[in-house]
Design an enzyme around this catalytic site. Structure first.
Site, PDB file in Angstrom:
ATOM      1  N   CYS A 105       0.840  -1.205   0.000  1.00  0.00           N
ATOM      2  CA  CYS A 105       0.000   0.000   0.000  1.00  0.00           C
ATOM      3  C   CYS A 105       0.874   1.255   0.000  1.00  0.00           C
ATOM      4  CB  CYS A 105      -0.912  -0.032   1.227  1.00  0.00           C
ATOM      5  SG  CYS A 105      -1.810   1.482   1.524  1.00  0.00           S
ATOM      6  N   CYS A 108       0.128   3.782   2.793  1.00  0.00           N
ATOM      7  CA  CYS A 108       0.610   3.285   4.086  1.00  0.00           C
ATOM      8  C   CYS A 108       2.103   3.558   4.251  1.00  0.00           C
ATOM      9  CB  CYS A 108       0.375   1.788   4.206  1.00  0.00           C
ATOM     10  SG  CYS A 108      -1.321   1.269   3.976  1.00  0.00           S
TER      11      CYS A 108
END
Length: 185
Positions: A105, A108
């Site tokens: 991600c 993230c």
């Protein structure tokens, strides 16, 4: 040459000859380049009895080194570890922040260093942790009730109080997390 201490101070030298004046001017520039200190040179001219005297002052300012710039977030790898973290935080009456993330991600990965800087701001008040959802058992992910990533949750008294789902701009997410922390600290 005078020793530099770790707190702001003023060093004073008097120069009577041209060589010393050049030395101080040169030395102050070297200090600034080598150590990154903010060095300011002040030149005051005083008229003495029959000679002119110059006084050089060096002012050195140090950054606040008593507090770290970033604090590395600690990983949580299973349900037992989460329970231990929550009970420790409950004993200290301290909230914790958990970032639920994945290694694939982008948001993230982008948020993690920003959260580590935020962790340095709240170093003694809040602990920061992260969970990589691909590396932990699904029971842990279900316990956090995670459906989107990145999800940043504030836990206090062994239960999740609030969360921020960070699909938008990083600085907005950090501000939302800061507001969340200020609400519960």
């Amino acid at each position: 040459m005078a020793a530099l201490a770790s707190n702001p101070q003023m060093l004073t030298r008097q120069a009577h000859s041209n060589k010393k004046q050049q030395f101080w001017r040169k030395e102050s520039l070297n200090l600034e380049k080598k150590f990154g200190f903010c060095v300011k040179v002040y030149n005051y001219e005083k008229l003495g009895r029959s000679q002119m005297e110059k006084e050089w002052r060096l002012k050195a300012f140090w950054a606040n080194v008593s507090r770290p710039e970033t604090v590395e977030m600690e990983p949580i790898n299973d349900v037992d570890e989460l329970d231990a973290v929550l009970s420790r935080a409950n004993q200290l009456s301290q909230p914790i922040i958990i970032e639920w993330m994945a290694s694939w991600c982008r948001k993230c990965i982008y948020l993690k260093p920003k959260l580590e800087k935020l962790a340095a701001e709240y170093d003694s008040k809040v602990k920061f942790y992260y969970v990589d959802v691909n590396k932990v058992p699904q029971t842990l992910v279900k316990r956090g009730n995670i459906s989107k990533m990145p999800t940043i949750q504030l836990w206090k008294e062994e239960e999740m109080k609030e969360e921020v789902i960070g699909g938008h701009k990083g600085w907005l997410v950090i501000e939302e997390v800061r507001e969340l922390i200020n609400k519960f600290v």
